[in-house]
Design a protein around this motif. Structure first.
Motif, PDB file in Angstrom:
ATOM      1  N   PRO C  45       0.864  -1.292   0.043  1.00 19.46           N
ATOM      2  CA  PRO C  45       0.038   0.104  -0.041  1.00 19.46           C
ATOM      3  C   PRO C  45       0.767   1.215  -0.043  1.00 19.46           C
ATOM      4  CG  PRO C  45      -0.807  -1.576   1.705  1.00 19.46           C
ATOM      5  CD  PRO C  45       0.401  -2.077   1.162  1.00 19.46           C
ATOM      6  N   ALA C  47       4.098   1.388  -1.083  1.00 17.87           N
ATOM      7  CA  ALA C  47       4.958   1.456  -2.285  1.00 17.87           C
ATOM      8  C   ALA C  47       4.305   1.858  -3.536  1.00 17.87           C
ATOM      9  CB  ALA C  47       5.475   0.179  -2.692  1.00 17.87           C
ATOM     10  N   ASN C  48       2.809   1.476  -3.533  1.00 14.42           N
ATOM     11  CA  ASN C  48       1.838   1.981  -4.748  1.00 14.42           C
ATOM     12  C   ASN C  48       1.436   3.299  -4.647  1.00 14.42           C
ATOM     13  OD1 ASN C  48       2.294  -0.793  -5.825  1.00 14.42           O
ATOM     14  ND2 ASN C  48       0.152  -1.304  -5.562  1.00 14.42           N
ATOM     15  N   HIS C  82       4.191  -7.977  -5.522  1.00 12.42           N
ATOM     16  CA  HIS C  82       4.828  -7.008  -4.855  1.00 12.42           C
ATOM     17  C   HIS C  82       6.411  -7.379  -4.098  1.00 12.42           C
ATOM     18  CE1 HIS C  82       5.929  -3.277  -2.570  1.00 12.42           C
ATOM     19  NE2 HIS C  82       6.019  -4.009  -1.772  1.00 12.42           N
ATOM     20  N   HIS C  86       9.666  -6.167  -5.596  1.00 12.42           N
ATOM     21  CA  HIS C  86      10.468  -4.894  -4.631  1.00 12.42           C
ATOM     22  C   HIS C  86      10.920  -5.363  -3.475  1.00 12.42           C
ATOM     23  CE1 HIS C  86       8.227  -2.299  -7.318  1.00 12.42           C
ATOM     24  NE2 HIS C  86       7.352  -2.660  -7.292  1.00 12.42           N
ATOM     25  N   HIS C 134      -2.949  -8.226 -10.930  1.00 12.26           N
ATOM     26  CA  HIS C 134      -1.297  -8.561 -10.430  1.00 12.26           C
ATOM     27  C   HIS C 134      -1.291 -10.055 -10.453  1.00 12.26           C
ATOM     28  CE1 HIS C 134      -2.207  -4.467  -8.409  1.00 12.26           C
ATOM     29  NE2 HIS C 134      -1.651  -4.225  -9.629  1.00 12.26           N
TER      30      HIS C 134
END
Lengths: 459, 194, 244
Positions: C45, C47-48, C82, C86, C134
């Motif tokens: 949440p 990062a996006n 994610h 990341h 995703h």
């Protein structure tokens, strides 16, 4: 339309007030996406074509200086006058000077998103030059005094009744007439008069070939050709990234372009301009306007591969339900959202967030721009540069604090659930944006962590 | 203006990434067992009309039946019996009321029903666009399969202007309703000579 | 083989049944699975939302919790994606790289690693499968309608093993639901409209249940269904694959 102080979210909110209209806009563009799918599936080597186009464009960006010099040399040999414009203002001035030198104060223009980007029409108007857009969709939005909302289908946001009203007001068609065949015929008649009388014509450029100095203009209507072949002065405007190395690369790009854009195998006309007609002047303006800056950004430079097909807009579930005008920039949708922040990070800080990062855009892009990944990366840049709203930054810090510690996380979760269960009004109210149109999730009696502790024996 | 050129080129040189090679020419898998039939099907889908003819007499007969009492110009000597004489060197604006222009194309492309026409086949560039109807003559054997084949044919030929024309002029700008005859010709007939 | 169970924060807090089903299912298939209790969130949440630079705390905690396992499995495509894209750590980059290779979403773990060919499950209902973006486009859980490539679907492969289940077809099989993390409130109007349209597609084709590999999508769709007072329910795919 004053959109200067409204961002994508606010503009989309307005757009969504008329749900039936959103449905109509969404279904119309989904239909275009479906046509694109059908066309793509008819070419077994479609994915190889995309890969080839992507690699050609990668090569172009890595050798851009040489290709532009080669192109200019060849174009000049062919009798074309080549100009260079560092920015929009210079581009507009160059166009104006060419017209002034010829004593021209009215001209026609076929579709060029570059000239939209440079706000050319406005500039010329302020300098006493009349411009008539000859692409039907562009003429319609011109009469409506609006910018185009889509780069290929300029008035996709307008219903035929609205177009009928516009034509009644400006072209004298009967009131209430909204039949597309009739309206198109009326536009044909009206614009034909401009084609045969105007001495200067502006066109865009879809592809410019370094090897030969020729450039290609694609239209379904034939308006670029009608203008250029009857005018004494032809001015072609292009972004520096529209170069391709060799003539036979057109085999790849022309197979991809229109199928991606509208699902047609090719546009009606794919005109290759190389030399001016005897007695005609041909000018070509190469425009930078921020492109060399984008070229310097390793994470975002390959957005310059774009061939302006709009497949990404048609597939984007957000674009379909918010409309091009919600992006308050010449080029909207997914590609616009990774191009615009380069031009003005503050003004366009909202655009990379106007997305769920679903990734559909990257899949339809004929030149394989990783649009959704660039949207994510722009978000990081925009926040780092300080353009995120303050409230959000605070909320994120709170989130970081809570989620970095197992104990704080568990207690926060427990507390949150307690409030939702025992004092729902603290959560189910106007301040909670989720709650406007959605119920909150039901509160379970325990979290999974709590259940696990109780029920699973530790080995 | 000279400054901008130098500036832009300098910025590009500074910012462009490391050289990435051009890919090898694409090997197409798309193949048509009968390119002529495919061409005709697509032409029909895009609002054009294909007419098989044995010879120029066949074209003449067709013209006489379907385009009576119209202003017809042609670049083809073989059709002088049905077209206007001495039209070639007028001001292109004077072609505004040409009902039918008949020209020929170098070749056609099966995958998209496009015809490759260079200006030497047009007499004047405005001709294939300004007329109300366009007719184009090609030889059946000159229909290639894909655009890649087309550009092999075009090779490095020199022309001042050339165009692919696929069907009549059209637009779908008004609520995606397809309408033929936006600004260019409202109809297109392709005579395929056996 | 040991499996560390990674449960997304919102499943932990609001949808524990999906996690319980995941755990049960893995155990039934003979997997030695543990739930490290000190886990919190993958950091997506933040990062996006452009705050990737604030996720190091989450990253470190994640590595701490999961480095020891042979595999890390989660009932969430977006969280797994994610982590795969990341997860980094200046201090323990080797461990981060290692985790990125061994982290799996549940359905792909079942099809690719365990290579499950049959399931002891029964769910005699009409089910609509929502393709979470995703998982689909990021993790390649299923083919995408945009691409000209051979069709396949890992979630569908598993659902086909469930007795009595009737899968409905959709008009737009892989359109996004509109949740998108903070998008769901930052662009509320569009988010809700996208959710409503997804729901309508399922309802128009007779779905009694909507399932997906991502609870976040389902949470959003459920919010809309319940506001509409619909009888249609959402269920995480783990719950269906575990149904008796």
């Amino acid at each position: 339309m004053n959109t200067a102080f409204k961002d994508h979210s606010e503009l989309s909110d307005l757009f969504n007030k008329d749900e039936a209209r959103v449905d109509w806009h969404d279904e119309t563009l989904w239909f275009v996406r479906a046509k694109r799918d059908k066309a793509a599936h008819g070419i077994p080597e479609w994915e190889s074509l995309r890969e080839a186009a992507s690699q050609i464009k990668n090569n172009v960006l890595s050798n851009l200086q040489d290709y532009l010099v080669e192109f200019e040399e060849n174009a000049k040999k062919n009798g074309v006058t080549v100009h260079w414009a560092a920015d929009a203002a210079e581009h507009n001035q160059i166009v104006h000077k060419i017209l002034k030198d010829q004593g021209v104060n009215r001209l026609i223009k076929s579709k060029s998103m570059l000239t939209e980007e440079c706000h050319l029409n406005e500039y010329l108007k302020n300098n006493g030059v009349e411009v008539i857009d000859t692409d039907l969709g562009e003429r319609i939005v011109q009469l409506a005094e609006e910018p185009p909302s889509h780069i290929v289908l300029p008035c996709i946001h307008k219903k035929k009744e609205e177009i009928g009203d516009l034509f009644h007001e400006h072209l004298g068609t009967p009131a209430g007439m909204s039949d597309p065949v009739f309206l198109t015929a009326a536009a044909r008649k009206h614009l034909r008069e401009t084609f045969v009388t105007r001495k200067a014509a502006i066109t865009g450029v879809n592809f410019a070939v370094a090897e030969t100095g020729e450039f290609v203009v694609c239209t379904n209507e034939g308006n670029a050709d009608m203008g250029a072949h009857l005018a004494d002065v032809h001015i072609a405007c292009m972004g520096i990234e529209k170069i391709i190395p060799k003539r036979n690369n057109l085999g790849v790009f022309l197979r991809l372009l229109t199928r991606s854009a509208t699902g047609q195998p090719i546009t009606t006309y794919s005109s290759h301009f190389r030399k001016p007609r005897p007695g005609q002047q041909m000018h070509l303006i190469l425009v930078d306007n921020g492109r060399t800056t984008q070229l310097s950004r390793p994470d975002f430079r390959n957005s310059l591969k774009c061939i302006r097909c709009a497949a990404c807009m048609n597939t984007c579930p957000v674009y379909r339900r918010s409309g091009g005008h919600s992006y308050h920039t010449a080029i909207a949708g997914p590609i616009g959202s990774i191009l615009a922040p380069n031009l003005d990070m503050k003004e366009y800080a909202d655009l990379p967030f106007a997305s769920t990062l679903c990734g559909s855009c990257s899949n339809v892009c004929p030149v394989k721009i990783n649009i959704h990944e660039q949207l994510y990366k722009w978000r990081q840049v925009i926040v780092k540069e300080g353009y995120a709203p303050a409230k959000k930054a605070i909320a994120m810090k709170v989130m970081e604090f809570t989620l970095s510690s197992p104990l704080i996380y568990k207690n926060a979760g427990k507390a949150g659930r307690w409030f939702m269960k025992h004092a729902p009004f603290t959560v189910n109210n106007k301040l909670n944006l989720w709650y406007d149109h959605r119920e909150m999730p039901e509160v379970p009696k325990e979290s999974f962590g709590e259940w696990y502790n109780k029920n699973v024996k530790n080995d | 203006m000279t400054n901008s050129r130098a500036e832009i080129l300098a910025r590009i040189l500074q910012n462009q990434p490391e050289l990435s090679p051009l890919p090898a020419d694409l090997v197409t898998v798309t193949h048509y067992d009968n390119p002529i039939e495919n061409f005709k099907t697509i032409l029909s889908n895009i609002g054009g009309l294909a007419v098989n003819v044995l010879d120029y007499q066949g074209i003449q007969d067709y013209i006489k039946t379907h385009f009576p009492d119209q202003r017809i110009v042609s670049t083809l000597a073989e059709l002088s019996a049905v077209s206007e004489q001495g039209w070639e060197n007028l001001d292109p604006h004077s072609y505004e009321n040409v009902d039918l222009a008949i020209i020929r194309a170098h070749f056609g492309v099966a995958e998209n029903a496009a015809l490759w026409i260079t200006e030497d086949l047009m007499h004047q560039r405005a001709v294939p666009f300004i007329c109300q109807q366009l007719a184009v003559v090609i030889n059946a054997k000159d229909i290639v399969e894909t655009l890649h084949d087309a550009y092999v044919n075009i090779a490095d030929s020199v022309y001042g202007f050339g165009t692919f024309i696929a069907g009549p002029s059209k637009t779908a700008d008004i609520e995606q309703s397809l309408v033929l005859g936006a600004h260019g010709p409202k109809g297109m007939t392709v005579f395929i000579l056996d | 083989m040991t499996v560390g169970l990674f449960i997304p924060c919102y499943i932990d807090q609001f949808y524990p049944n999906a996690a319980i089903a995941t755990l049960t299912l893995l155990k039934k298939l003979g997997v030695d699975v543990k739930y490290p209790s000190r886990q919190t969130c993958c950091g997506q949440p933040m990062a996006n939302s452009g705050f990737e630079h604030l996720t190091q705390g989450c990253n470190d905690l994640f590595i701490d919790n999961f480095a020891e396992f042979d595999y890390v499995v989660s009932p969430s495509g977006s969280c797994v994606l994610h982590i795969k894209d990341h997860l980094h750590s200046p201090k323990e980059e080797n461990k981060a790289v290692d985790i990125r290779k061994k982290v799996y979403e549940l359905t792909e773990f079942l099809t690719d690693v365990l290579q499950v060919e049959k399931l002891d499950a029964r769910f005699p209902h009409k089910v609509g499968l929502h393709q979470s973006c995703h998982g689909q486009r990021g993790l390649m859980l299923a083919q995408m309608t945009e691409l000209v490539k051979a069709p396949f679907s890992k979630p569908l492969h598993l659902l086909n093993m469930v007795e009595g289940l009737e899968l409905i077809t959709l008009s737009r099989p892989d359109e996004c639901c509109g949740f998108g993390g903070t998008f769901c409130v930052a662009e509320e109007a569009v988010s809700v409209k996208m959710g409503k349209d997804r729901v309508a597609d399922h309802l128009n084709h007779g779905a009694e249940y909507i399932t997906a590999a991502d609870m976040s999508c389902l949470m959003h769709l459920e919010g809309i269904l319940r506001r509409q007072k619909s009888n249609v329910k959402v269920l995480h795919i783990a719950e269906i694959l575990n149904a008796q």
